[in-house]
Scaffold this active site. Structure first.
Site, PDB file in Angstrom:
ATOM      1  N   GLU A  23     -67.886 -22.114  11.328  1.00 26.16           N
ATOM      2  CA  GLU A  23     -67.926 -22.232   9.777  1.00 26.16           C
ATOM      3  C   GLU A  23     -68.639 -21.085   8.844  1.00 26.16           C
ATOM      4  O   GLU A  23     -69.481 -20.506   9.959  1.00 26.16           O
ATOM      5  CB  GLU A  23     -68.473 -23.641   9.412  1.00 26.16           C
ATOM      6  CG  GLU A  23     -69.686 -23.876   9.939  1.00 26.16           C
ATOM      7  CD  GLU A  23     -70.128 -25.376   9.729  1.00 26.16           C
ATOM      8  OE1 GLU A  23     -69.318 -26.109   9.747  1.00 26.16           O
ATOM      9  OE2 GLU A  23     -71.637 -25.634   9.516  1.00 26.16           O
ATOM     10  N   GLU A  35     -75.076 -27.268   2.292  1.00 25.49           N
ATOM     11  CA  GLU A  35     -75.806 -26.244   1.628  1.00 25.49           C
ATOM     12  C   GLU A  35     -75.389 -26.042   0.105  1.00 25.49           C
ATOM     13  O   GLU A  35     -74.322 -26.768  -0.097  1.00 25.49           O
ATOM     14  CB  GLU A  35     -75.582 -24.658   2.140  1.00 25.49           C
ATOM     15  CG  GLU A  35     -75.695 -24.594   3.560  1.00 25.49           C
ATOM     16  CD  GLU A  35     -76.869 -23.888   3.687  1.00 25.49           C
ATOM     17  OE1 GLU A  35     -77.135 -22.835   2.626  1.00 25.49           O
ATOM     18  OE2 GLU A  35     -77.601 -23.581   4.642  1.00 25.49           O
ATOM     19  N   LYS A  86     -76.032 -19.374  15.147  1.00 21.66           N
ATOM     20  CA  LYS A  86     -75.725 -18.686  14.033  1.00 21.66           C
ATOM     21  C   LYS A  86     -75.369 -17.188  14.618  1.00 21.66           C
ATOM     22  O   LYS A  86     -76.086 -16.653  15.539  1.00 21.66           O
ATOM     23  CB  LYS A  86     -76.935 -18.662  13.231  1.00 21.66           C
ATOM     24  CG  LYS A  86     -78.046 -18.280  13.630  1.00 21.66           C
ATOM     25  CD  LYS A  86     -79.124 -18.729  12.538  1.00 21.66           C
ATOM     26  CE  LYS A  86     -80.605 -18.519  13.050  1.00 21.66           C
ATOM     27  NZ  LYS A  86     -81.859 -18.559  12.208  1.00 21.66           N
ATOM     28  N   ARG A  89     -84.549 -28.597   2.637  1.00 24.97           N
ATOM     29  CA  ARG A  89     -84.479 -28.806   4.052  1.00 24.97           C
ATOM     30  C   ARG A  89     -86.089 -29.193   4.610  1.00 24.97           C
ATOM     31  O   ARG A  89     -86.281 -29.705   5.632  1.00 24.97           O
ATOM     32  CB  ARG A  89     -84.404 -27.187   4.663  1.00 24.97           C
ATOM     33  CG  ARG A  89     -85.260 -26.446   4.273  1.00 24.97           C
ATOM     34  CD  ARG A  89     -85.115 -24.999   4.917  1.00 24.97           C
ATOM     35  NE  ARG A  89     -85.512 -25.212   6.481  1.00 24.97           N
ATOM     36  CZ  ARG A  89     -84.745 -24.708   7.526  1.00 24.97           C
ATOM     37  NH1 ARG A  89     -83.411 -23.946   7.109  1.00 24.97           N
ATOM     38  NH2 ARG A  89     -85.234 -24.730   8.518  1.00 24.97           N
ATOM     39  N   ARG A 126     -80.380 -25.296   1.787  1.00 18.88           N
ATOM     40  CA  ARG A 126     -80.098 -26.572   2.524  1.00 18.88           C
ATOM     41  C   ARG A 126     -80.412 -27.924   1.895  1.00 18.88           C
ATOM     42  O   ARG A 126     -81.412 -27.803   1.146  1.00 18.88           O
ATOM     43  CB  ARG A 126     -80.876 -26.625   3.927  1.00 18.88           C
ATOM     44  CG  ARG A 126     -80.482 -27.775   4.810  1.00 18.88           C
ATOM     45  CD  ARG A 126     -79.369 -27.365   5.821  1.00 18.88           C
ATOM     46  NE  ARG A 126     -78.884 -28.172   6.633  1.00 18.88           N
ATOM     47  CZ  ARG A 126     -79.370 -28.079   8.051  1.00 18.88           C
ATOM     48  NH1 ARG A 126     -80.279 -27.173   8.402  1.00 18.88           N
ATOM     49  NH2 ARG A 126     -79.023 -29.036   8.834  1.00 18.88           N
ATOM     50  N   LYS A 162     -71.504 -19.117   7.377  1.00 19.63           N
ATOM     51  CA  LYS A 162     -73.033 -19.249   7.227  1.00 19.63           C
ATOM     52  C   LYS A 162     -73.552 -18.939   5.617  1.00 19.63           C
ATOM     53  O   LYS A 162     -73.342 -17.479   5.567  1.00 19.63           O
ATOM     54  CB  LYS A 162     -73.858 -18.497   8.289  1.00 19.63           C
ATOM     55  CG  LYS A 162     -75.310 -18.968   7.930  1.00 19.63           C
ATOM     56  CD  LYS A 162     -76.109 -18.140   8.956  1.00 19.63           C
ATOM     57  CE  LYS A 162     -77.286 -18.697   9.209  1.00 19.63           C
ATOM     58  NZ  LYS A 162     -78.158 -18.877   7.774  1.00 19.63           N
TER      59      LYS A 162
END
Length: 511
Positions: free
Chosen positions: A210, A261, A373, A232, A217, A212
């Site tokens: 997916e 996000e 990531k 976050r 967040r 980034k």
């Protein structure tokens, strides 16, 4: 419990770099705690964050408290906690003087060592190595419960003091009974850097790839008509993001917890600078800069907790409730499809992609290998330790930053380099204005600051170097942005920096 016992333990923890010794000292103290209230206070003090959070007394107020110290220790933890409660509740006319009077009385009852401890606690400078991981181990040892059980309770409750109180007062069964609770944020699952896209896909297949996003967040909880939004760091921002609240309130469900996000977009759909997104989190009035949500996980849906379910099941729930707001992604891709997704993400102005195992549960608060990531460049989140006054065109501004990586065992940050590259005129002006407010030492050349600001650094790599305490140095480091959404405890560790050395095990710093 006497405050002096906590102060002595803090000093013992600060005096050793041995994680085992730190845990032993902390556990010995925690075994003496008599009740849940005291447990919350002691743990809060030792991790350097009063249970009350910000108490409303500024740095200058605290450092100017200089009453003669008490001759012998008599102050208790419970008394200190009570005074901090009273200070945090003070409001309205006369509150400034009331806070000062309360704190003056507190300091007058403290010995010299206790005064220094309180001063450092209330100014955010108490860093003796009792960070969350070390303290969790100590809580587990003191309560004779499995560390994994304590860790899970902490991640689901979001509160280390509450976890300690439960473990020490109520034991294993109560700790194991801690569950996801609507309206109480869960510590977010984190990702590790991947060595490469092919390696990540090969390791995690079956997986999802997916985008980034270069956003912030968010975690959204809905219980009936009530919607709450958290960052976050678990800070509530519900009042600042009415468009997100309205959107989630309209989803086809009774209750839900979504992870994702949010970011501000330009008219052509490309991401605006990260700082513009973050500016909304502190807003108190309506604004034309709207935020768009992109969800990638569902932790609860209509009475069913999904945190232990595999990601494949959680994504099924996400598609059911918020398909139109799912982050751009490719399910179960081969390498060609994963590569195409990465290319599309970069072309759309995003940072790269996330590769996630479809078999993994949601490991709240953990930075493991189940999420990886992939970015086209290396980046690190580091702590600002100091800044040097600039020369030439930058005369009069704080420029060259001293950068530190987090010590995973709770010691002070480990310096790994300096940089002045990438600093825009706007950032130079901002840090020249803000850094002196958290200064701990100043000279004509440099301003040393409390290690609390996180900055994202782009770099070409890492090399062995005796110049800095960590034995490594950053290569061609440049500032991308400050990260107001992160705390120093979220910064990358020295182990993670060393893992970027040529020939190093790429997973050594993350597992």
């Amino acid at each position: 419990m006497l405050l002096a016992e906590t102060v002595d333990t803090s000093a013992a923890v600060a005096a050793t770099r041995s994680r085992l010794a730190k845990v032993a000292s902390l556990a010995a103290l925690l075994r003496q705690v008599a009740d849940a209230t005291t447990a919350r206070a002691v743990v809060s003090f030792l991790v350097g964050q009063p249970r009350q959070g910000r108490i409303g007394a500024g740095w200058r107020t605290v450092v100017e408290l200089t009453p003669p110290p008490a001759a012998s220790p008599a102050l208790t933890v419970e008394e200190v906690d009570g005074v901090l409660d009273a200070v945090s509740r003070a409001a309205g006319k006369g509150s400034v003087q009331l806070r000062a009077d309360l704190l003056t009385g507190l300091f007058a009852s403290a010995t010299a060592a206790e005064q220094e401890f309180l001063r450092r606690l209330l100014t955010g400078e108490l860093r003796q190595g009792a960070l969350e991981g070390v303290m969790l181990d100590a809580v587990a040892a003191a309560a004779a419960v499995p560390v994994d059980t304590a860790r899970r309770a902490f991640m689901l409750s979001g509160s280390l003091p509450d976890t300690a109180a439960t473990a020490l007062s109520d034991g294993l069964d109560a700790l194991a009974a801690v569950r996801l609770e609507l309206g109480r944020p869960v510590r977010p699952m984190l990702a590790s850097p991947a060595e490469s896209l092919p390696e990540a896909v090969a390791e995690l297949t079956p997986c999802v790839v997916e985008y980034k996003l270069d956003g912030a967040r968010i975690q959204v909880h809905r219980d009936g008509d009530a919607v709450r939004v958290f960052t976050r760091t678990l800070r509530e921002i519900t009042a600042s993001v009415p468009e997100l609240v309205e959107l989630v309130a309209g989803l086809p469900c009774r209750s839900v917890v979504l992870d994702g996000e949010t970011l501000a977009l330009t008219d052509d759909g490309r991401p605006r600078p990260f700082q513009e997104t973050m500016s909304r989190f502190g807003a108190t009035t309506a604004t034309e800069l709207l935020l768009s949500p992109y969800f990638f996980d569902c932790l609860h849906l209509d009475g069913v907790d999904l945190i232990d379910a595999p990601l494949a099941d959680r994504l099924t729930a996400l598609r059911r409730v918020a398909a139109g707001y799912r982050i751009p992604s490719t399910d179960s891709p081969d390498l060609a499809a994963a590569t195409a997704t990465l290319t599309e993400a970069i072309a759309a102005g995003h940072e790269g992609v996330m590769v996630k195992s479809l078999a993994a549960p949601y490991a709240a608060g953990r930075r493991g290998s189940a999420w990886q990531k992939v970015k086209p460049v290396h980046t690190l989140d580091l702590v600002v330790l100091a800044a040097e006054w600039g020369h030439g065109r930058r005369t009069g501004t704080l420029s060259n930053l001293h950068l530190g990586a987090r010590d995973p065992d709770g010691g002070p940050p480990v310096m790994v380099g300096k940089t002045f590259k990438g600093l825009t005129d706007e950032l130079l002006a901002w840090q020249t204005r803000e850094l002196p407010a958290i200064a701990t030492e100043r000279t004509d050349w440099v301003v040393h600051v409390r290690p609390e600001l996180v900055v994202e650094i782009e770099l070409d790599g890492v090399q062995v170097s005796p110049r800095y305490p960590g034995g490594v140095a950053l290569r061609f480091a440049r500032v991308l942005r400050y990260r107001p959404d992160k705390e120093a405890a979220d910064a990358d560790t020295i182990d993670q920096v060393r893992a970027l050395l040529p020939g190093a095990d790429p997973n050594s710093g993350y597992r």
